[in-house]
Design a protein around this motif. Sequence first.
Motif, PDB file in Angstrom:
ATOM      1  N   ASP A 196       3.738   2.136   2.288  1.00 15.72           N
ATOM      2  CA  ASP A 196       4.550   0.920   2.286  1.00 15.72           C
ATOM      3  C   ASP A 196       3.599  -0.237   2.030  1.00 15.72           C
ATOM      4  OD1 ASP A 196       6.091  -1.274   2.726  1.00 15.72           O
ATOM      5  OD2 ASP A 196       6.551  -0.815   4.817  1.00 15.72           O
ATOM      6  N   ILE A 197       3.618  -0.769   0.804  1.00 17.88           N
ATOM      7  CA  ILE A 197       2.648  -1.824   0.470  1.00 17.88           C
ATOM      8  C   ILE A 197       3.085  -3.180   1.003  1.00 17.88           C
ATOM      9  CG2 ILE A 197       1.975  -0.582  -1.636  1.00 17.88           C
ATOM     10  CD1 ILE A 197       3.245  -3.110  -3.134  1.00 17.88           C
ATOM     11  N   ALA A 198       4.384  -3.285   1.361  1.00 19.26           N
ATOM     12  CA  ALA A 198       4.899  -4.587   1.792  1.00 19.26           C
ATOM     13  C   ALA A 198       4.363  -4.974   3.163  1.00 19.26           C
ATOM     14  CB  ALA A 198       6.418  -4.566   1.817  1.00 19.26           C
ATOM     15  N   GLY A 199       4.131  -3.971   4.021  1.00 20.09           N
ATOM     16  CA  GLY A 199       3.733  -4.295   5.386  1.00 20.09           C
ATOM     17  C   GLY A 199       4.835  -5.107   6.045  1.00 20.09           C
ATOM     18  N   ASP A 200       4.472  -6.245   6.618  1.00 24.87           N
ATOM     19  CA  ASP A 200       5.477  -7.067   7.296  1.00 24.87           C
ATOM     20  C   ASP A 200       5.992  -8.194   6.397  1.00 24.87           C
ATOM     21  OD1 ASP A 200       3.138  -8.460   7.206  1.00 24.87           O
ATOM     22  OD2 ASP A 200       3.063  -8.955   9.346  1.00 24.87           O
ATOM     23  N   ALA A 201       5.799  -8.063   5.074  1.00 28.37           N
ATOM     24  CA  ALA A 201       6.321  -9.092   4.162  1.00 28.37           C
ATOM     25  C   ALA A 201       7.846  -9.069   4.187  1.00 28.37           C
ATOM     26  CB  ALA A 201       5.825  -8.834   2.738  1.00 28.37           C
ATOM     27  N   THR A 204      -2.445   7.899  -9.176  1.00 28.97           N
ATOM     28  CA  THR A 204      -1.373   8.846  -9.503  1.00 28.97           C
ATOM     29  C   THR A 204      -1.767  10.252  -9.046  1.00 28.97           C
ATOM     30  OG1 THR A 204      -2.312   9.194 -11.709  1.00 28.97           O
ATOM     31  CG2 THR A 204      -0.564   7.541 -11.518  1.00 28.97           C
ATOM     32  N   ASP A 205      -0.759  11.081  -8.778  1.00 31.77           N
ATOM     33  CA  ASP A 205      -1.021  12.457  -8.349  1.00 31.77           C
ATOM     34  C   ASP A 205      -1.252  13.363  -9.563  1.00 31.77           C
ATOM     35  OD1 ASP A 205       1.455  13.065  -9.442  1.00 31.77           O
ATOM     36  OD2 ASP A 205       2.473  13.282  -7.507  1.00 31.77           O
ATOM     37  N   ALA A 206      -1.296  14.663  -9.338  1.00 33.26           N
ATOM     38  CA  ALA A 206      -1.613  15.620 -10.411  1.00 33.26           C
ATOM     39  C   ALA A 206      -0.571  15.590 -11.524  1.00 33.26           C
ATOM     40  CB  ALA A 206      -1.728  17.026  -9.834  1.00 33.26           C
ATOM     41  N   GLU A 207       0.657  15.139 -11.199  1.00 32.12           N
ATOM     42  CA  GLU A 207       1.728  15.046 -12.212  1.00 32.12           C
ATOM     43  C   GLU A 207       1.803  13.648 -12.830  1.00 32.12           C
ATOM     44  OE1 GLU A 207       2.605  17.056  -9.284  1.00 32.12           O
ATOM     45  OE2 GLU A 207       1.839  18.543 -10.695  1.00 32.12           O
ATOM     46  N   GLY A 208       0.803  12.812 -12.547  1.00 32.75           N
ATOM     47  CA  GLY A 208       0.804  11.455 -13.097  1.00 32.75           C
ATOM     48  C   GLY A 208       1.776  10.529 -12.401  1.00 32.75           C
ATOM     49  N   ARG A 209       2.279  10.988 -11.257  1.00 31.76           N
ATOM     50  CA  ARG A 209       3.343  10.245 -10.579  1.00 31.76           C
ATOM     51  C   ARG A 209       2.775   9.426  -9.413  1.00 31.76           C
ATOM     52  NH1 ARG A 209       8.633  13.374  -8.079  1.00 31.76           N
ATOM     53  NH2 ARG A 209       9.957  11.539  -7.818  1.00 31.76           N
ATOM     54  N   LEU A 210       3.411   8.309  -9.158  1.00 33.24           N
ATOM     55  CA  LEU A 210       3.032   7.478  -8.010  1.00 33.24           C
ATOM     56  C   LEU A 210       4.303   6.951  -7.358  1.00 33.24           C
ATOM     57  CD1 LEU A 210       0.981   5.934  -6.234  1.00 33.24           C
ATOM     58  CD2 LEU A 210       1.108   4.071  -7.904  1.00 33.24           C
ATOM     59  N   ARG A 211       4.414   7.250  -6.066  1.00 29.35           N
ATOM     60  CA  ARG A 211       5.561   6.737  -5.303  1.00 29.35           C
ATOM     61  C   ARG A 211       5.053   5.861  -4.160  1.00 29.35           C
ATOM     62  NH1 ARG A 211       8.447  12.447  -4.699  1.00 29.35           N
ATOM     63  NH2 ARG A 211       6.275  13.004  -5.085  1.00 29.35           N
ATOM     64  N   PHE A 212       5.706   4.754  -3.964  1.00 30.57           N
ATOM     65  CA  PHE A 212       5.363   3.895  -2.828  1.00 30.57           C
ATOM     66  C   PHE A 212       6.557   3.001  -2.516  1.00 30.57           C
ATOM     67  CE2 PHE A 212       4.055   1.632  -6.665  1.00 30.57           C
ATOM     68  CZ  PHE A 212       4.410   0.326  -6.441  1.00 30.57           C
ATOM     69  N   ARG A 213       6.421   2.202  -1.491  1.00 31.50           N
ATOM     70  CA  ARG A 213       7.519   1.318  -1.139  1.00 31.50           C
ATOM     71  C   ARG A 213       7.065  -0.142  -1.166  1.00 31.50           C
ATOM     72  NH1 ARG A 213      10.258   0.872   4.531  1.00 31.50           N
ATOM     73  NH2 ARG A 213      10.526   3.107   4.533  1.00 31.50           N
ATOM     74  N   GLY A 214       7.891  -0.980  -1.770  1.00 27.32           N
ATOM     75  CA  GLY A 214       7.622  -2.421  -1.754  1.00 27.32           C
ATOM     76  C   GLY A 214       8.885  -3.130  -1.320  1.00 27.32           C
ATOM     77  N   VAL A 215       9.097  -4.334  -1.819  1.00 29.87           N
ATOM     78  CA  VAL A 215      10.358  -5.036  -1.587  1.00 29.87           C
ATOM     79  C   VAL A 215      10.974  -5.386  -2.934  1.00 29.87           C
ATOM     80  CG1 VAL A 215       9.708  -5.971   0.673  1.00 29.87           C
ATOM     81  CG2 VAL A 215       9.253  -7.315  -1.391  1.00 29.87           C
ATOM     82  N   VAL A 216      12.294  -5.540  -2.939  1.00 27.74           N
ATOM     83  CA  VAL A 216      12.988  -5.920  -4.167  1.00 27.74           C
ATOM     84  C   VAL A 216      12.429  -7.274  -4.630  1.00 27.74           C
ATOM     85  CG1 VAL A 216      15.206  -6.536  -5.186  1.00 27.74           C
ATOM     86  CG2 VAL A 216      15.072  -4.668  -3.507  1.00 27.74           C
ATOM     87  N   PRO A 217      11.923  -7.336  -5.871  1.00 27.39           N
ATOM     88  CA  PRO A 217      11.351  -8.614  -6.319  1.00 27.39           C
ATOM     89  C   PRO A 217      12.433  -9.673  -6.520  1.00 27.39           C
ATOM     90  CG  PRO A 217      11.332  -7.005  -8.106  1.00 27.39           C
ATOM     91  CD  PRO A 217      11.845  -6.287  -6.885  1.00 27.39           C
ATOM     92  N   THR A 218      12.056 -10.917  -6.265  1.00 24.60           N
ATOM     93  CA  THR A 218      12.966 -12.038  -6.493  1.00 24.60           C
ATOM     94  C   THR A 218      12.267 -13.051  -7.404  1.00 24.60           C
ATOM     95  OG1 THR A 218      12.100 -13.098  -4.503  1.00 24.60           O
ATOM     96  CG2 THR A 218      14.127 -11.863  -4.254  1.00 24.60           C
TER      97      THR A 218
END
Length: 278
Positions: free
Chosen positions: A116-121, A175-189
Motif C-alpha cells: 500500500d503506497i498511500a500509507g495514511d494519505a 515487476t515479478d517474473a511475469e512482468g507484473r506489478l500489483r500495489f495499492r494507491g488512491v484514486v487520482p484526482t
Amino acid sequence: MHIDEHSITDAVIRSFDGCDNPRLKQIMTSLVTHLHDFVRETRLTEAEWMEGIRFLTATGQKCNDTRQEFILLSDVLGVSMLTVALNQARSPGATEATVFGPFYTDDAPRLEQGADIAGDAPGEPMEVDVVVTAPDGSPIAGAQVDVWQADEEGLYDVQRATLGTRRRGRAAMKTDAEGRLRFRGVVPTAYPVPTDGPVGRMLVATGRHPWRPAHMHFMIRAEGYETLVTHLFREGDPYLDSDAVFGVRRSLVVKIPSSPKPVLSHTFVLDRLISDSA
Ligand SMILES: [Fe+2]
C-alpha cells in the motif's frame, strides 16, 4: 566597431567563435538569435526587461530540495513536453512518454509487490495492476518501477510541511517474473500546479487555470530498454483537454472502473535500447 540594434546580434554570435564545443556553440548561437528577435519583435521596454529579471530571480529563489519552480515554468510553457516529444519518439506499440514534472524524489520507499503506497494519505483506495513488456509482448521481469501520485486533496507528500521528510504516495518497486506489478494507491484526482510562486502568478496574469487532469506518475527502467517516464491519466477528467503542462497523450488515458472497487490496469511496452553506434 559600432553596436546598434541591428549589428548587436552578429557581434554576440561572433563572440562564440572560439568555442571549441560545436554543440554548445550551436545552442548559444540559436539562443541569442531567438532572444534578440524576441526583444526586437516585442520592442521590450527597460521596465519589462527588469520585470523579466525579477521573475526569473523569484523563480530560482522559490526552488529548494523539494520544490522545482524552474521545471514548473518549463512545464507550463510547454518546453518540457516539447523536449519529451522530440526526444522520446516511440516505435509503434510502445508506450508513449510524457513530462517528468516537479514532484519526483529519489528517496521513495522501496516496497514489495502488493504494498500500500498511500500509507495514511487521504483518498479512496485503488488497486493498481500493471504489466511491463518488451515490444514483442514478452514480460520484463525485475523492471524497476517508480510511482508517485498526489492524494485526494491534490497534494504530493513533499507539498505537506507537516510530513517533513516522510514519504507517502510514492514507491520504488520491481515487476515479478511475469512482468507484473500489483500495489495499492488512491484514486487520482485533478490538482492545481502550485500557484503560490512566480509561475502561479504568471498563470493568473495570463488568464490561465492551473489544473492538471488526474494521473499517476510512472518511471520504468530495465536493462536493455529505453527508460520510460510517463503518466496514466484518468478517463473522463474535465481537464484532459486543457492540462496546465500540456502532458496529455491519448494513448495514456485509461478507464478506472469504480465497481466493485477502483482498479487501474495497464500494459507498459518498453522500447528496446538502440545503441548510438548502431
Ligand atoms: Fe503529477
